[in-house]
Structure formats: C-alpha cells, structure tokens
Design an enzyme around this catalytic site. Sequence first.
Site, PDB file in Angstrom:
ATOM      1  CB  THR A  60      -0.925  -0.021   1.237  1.00  0.00           C
ATOM      2  OG1 THR A  60      -1.834  -1.102   1.076  1.00  0.00           O
ATOM      3  CG2 THR A  60      -1.705   1.259   1.397  1.00  0.00           C
ATOM      4  CB  THR A  85       0.755  -3.461   6.351  1.00  0.00           C
ATOM      5  OG1 THR A  85      -0.557  -3.501   5.790  1.00  0.00           O
ATOM      6  CG2 THR A  85       1.356  -2.084   6.195  1.00  0.00           C
ATOM      7  CG  ASP A  86      -2.396  -7.325   3.979  1.00  0.00           C
ATOM      8  OD1 ASP A  86      -2.633  -6.460   4.843  1.00  0.00           O
ATOM      9  OD2 ASP A  86      -3.109  -7.487   2.969  1.00  0.00           O
ATOM     10  CD  GLU A  92      -4.934 -27.942  27.101  1.00  0.00           C
ATOM     11  OE1 GLU A  92      -5.532 -28.945  26.685  1.00  0.00           O
ATOM     12  OE2 GLU A  92      -5.348 -27.252  28.058  1.00  0.00           O
ATOM     13  CE1 TYR A 106      -4.076  -0.082  -1.073  1.00  0.00           C
ATOM     14  CE2 TYR A 106      -5.981   0.556   0.217  1.00  0.00           C
ATOM     15  CZ  TYR A 106      -4.783  -0.098   0.108  1.00  0.00           C
ATOM     16  OH  TYR A 106      -4.277  -0.798   1.175  1.00  0.00           O
ATOM     17  CB  SER A 161       2.767  -8.028   1.467  1.00  0.00           C
ATOM     18  OG  SER A 161       1.752  -7.926   2.421  1.00  0.00           O
ATOM     19  CE  LYS A 190      -2.642  -4.639   8.415  1.00  0.00           C
ATOM     20  NZ  LYS A 190      -2.782  -4.676   6.937  1.00  0.00           N
TER      21      LYS A 190
HETATM   22  C1  SIN Z   1      -0.952  -2.993   2.829  1.00  0.00           C
HETATM   23  O1  SIN Z   1       0.165  -2.800   2.384  1.00  0.00           O
HETATM   24  O2  SIN Z   1      -1.360  -2.302   3.820  1.00  0.00           O
HETATM   25  C2  SIN Z   1      -1.923  -4.000   2.309  1.00  0.00           C
HETATM   26  C3  SIN Z   1      -1.523  -4.622   1.028  1.00  0.00           C
HETATM   27  C4  SIN Z   1      -0.262  -5.412   1.108  1.00  0.00           C
HETATM   28  O3  SIN Z   1       0.018  -6.031   2.139  1.00  0.00           O
HETATM   29  O4  SIN Z   1       0.446  -5.452   0.109  1.00  0.00           O
END
Ligand code: SIN
Length: 357
Positions: free
Chosen positions: A40, A120-121, A314, A54, A87, A193
């Site tokens: 992103t 971020t993913d 467990e 987007y 990602s 995240k």
């Molecule tokens: C992001 O970057 O926040 C979402 C999309 C990605 O992980 O490429």
Amino acid sequence: MNARLARLALTIVAAAFSVEAQPAREPRLPNVAVLATGGTIAGTGATSTTTVGYKAATVGVDALIAAVPELGKVAHVSGEQVFQIASENMTPAHWLLLAARVNELLAREDVAGAVITHGTDTLEETAYFLDLVVKSTKPVVLVGAMRPATALSADGPMNLYNAVVLAASPDAAGRGVMVCLNDQINAARDVTKTDTSSLETFRAPELGLLGVIEGGRPVFYRASTRLHTGATEFDVRNLQELPKVGIVLAYAGSGRVGIDAMIAAGVRGIVHAGTGNGSLSIDAKAALVEARSKGIVVVRASRIPGGAVARNGEADDDALDFVVADNLSPQKARVLLTLALTRTADTREIQRMFWRY
Ligand code: SIN
C-alpha cells in the site's frame, strides 16, 4: 484528476526524468539502501479519499523516494525495486531473493543500513525471516503504510522518512530487524499487525515496543533478548528454495481435513494453530500423530494472540515428539520452523531453536 493525484503524477514523472531534482550530495551523510517490494505504501487509489479498493504496488521506488525530498538531509538514499507485489502474494522464494540482496548490500562498507518498503499484510513474516538470516549488525528496517500514496494524510511519506532516519542511525545497529510505522519501532520477532485499517496497527501487545521516533531521531526503551541476525545459526545465502511448511487452524469441528491436506501436499512441517493453550481435538491429535510418523515435524502453536504454549501441557509433547511454539504466532512459528528444517529434522534441536529465537 484532483490536485493530490496530479501532484503524485508529477512526482512520478519527475523521478523518472529528472536527475537535476536530486539535492546536492552531502559527503558526511550515511548511505541507506531502500529496497522496494510493493504494498500500500506504493499504492494508488482513484480519488484522494479512496482508502479501500485502491491498487497496491503501483508506484515505483524512485517516485517513493522523490516524494520525500527531506530524505536528502538524513542520508544518501539509493532505491532498488526488488519486486512490485501486494504482500499477500509474498512467498518464501521472495524472502530468499530479498535476504540475498540485503546481505549483499550490507556487506558493502559504504552502505550504513537498509530500508525495505513492504505491504503490511505479511510484513511481520518477512521481517522475522530477515531477522533470522541477515548477517550484519547494520540496521534493517521494514516499513509500509496503511493508506495509499494518493490518499489524504497518506502515512507512507512520514513512515519512509522515519524508517530512513532509523536505518541511518548508529544507535539502531545490533538491534535486529525492526519494523517502523506510525512513529513506533518494534522488534521483528514480537510485532504483529493488530488492526485491519488503523494507522496504529503494528504492535507487540505483550512485550511492547522497542522505541519511538521522536523529533527526527530514534529513542530506544528496551532490547529484544532473543538471538537474531549474525547470532543465529541460519544461513540461506546458498539456498535456492526452502522447506515447505504449512499452518492448520483449529476451530470447532475442524476435524483432520486440514492436516490430511498438508500431509498430501508433501509438507515437511506443520504448525498447528490450536485452540487455547495449543490444545488438540481428538481428530487433530490422531492426524498429527500420523503426520509425525511420516517424518513431518509438528509444532503446537495457538490461535490465541497472547501467551506461550506450554510444553507437555495440553499434549504430551515428549511422548508424541512434538515441538511447542513458545509465544510465537502461528505465522511466525512457520517462519522459524521453515528455517529450522534447513538445519535439522531433529525435534529436540528444533525445540531448542524455539526457545532461543
Ligand atoms: C498494505 O500494504 O497495507 C496492504 C496490502 C499489502 O500487504 O500489500
């Protein structure tokens, strides 16, 4: 085209065609390499208020850098487009490519640190992988953004600036791979995240952040105690591929179908994201015992975001020859198990690694 989009378009064109736009070189500044992988932070939307729907991974590294001319006051920044993907499409093959390039660059005397722009993913998985395989004490910082580059109050430019500040700082050396977004510095091992859309999404809820960027400099409050970078036993520099490891999530009624699918897919390791303290349903236990009898290494993790999985709690891990994930999330446990399997299939050794890293 609105004014913001027009500005971004101009920046992209300027980055592509203008060398004169670069600030004069300041000889005393450190060299920081920015390796771009997409996400992103490099995304564009149809309007300035588009923050969902987007397109990620569309802006090139030169434009990302050119959009933050202030970087020139902190470091000599050079950009490299390693790949350009969202990602969720990141794979272990991408990790290997990226690690190879980071190791090459940091081995150079004239490179002070590296910044990796990333979606971020799955950022936390790449960060932990690099934390375990980068052979340098120089700062490595992963950065992303929650809003695309075209959005009102896009977070990418400030995040990139802070990441370069961090990578250029001698104070950041020897701290392992770091994740820096929203002015906060977190350790690759601990961070996750936590929110699908908030800017304050990367957190280490139990262990806390390493530090913050304050007034244009990093301020550290704690250090990770787990071994990382040059202190690990993992070296992927001559590897062409990584062992296949899968994750199976437990839920009410999940049975054994996911585990059977992993066995059929030929994995060498399974991370079982169990309920509670890594508990196993009767069906899951039977399937995992079968997997182990076929030589597959089984790691008991938990789908709960906090706490560690207790060995011999467990499940009787000693008798079943299973490994526990400590407090690693299933996705981080998969990263470590993947690397562990490049060294050994001995479950005692692998358990030792889970206590150590
Ligand atoms: C992001 O970057 O926040 C979402 C999309 C990605 O992980 O490429």
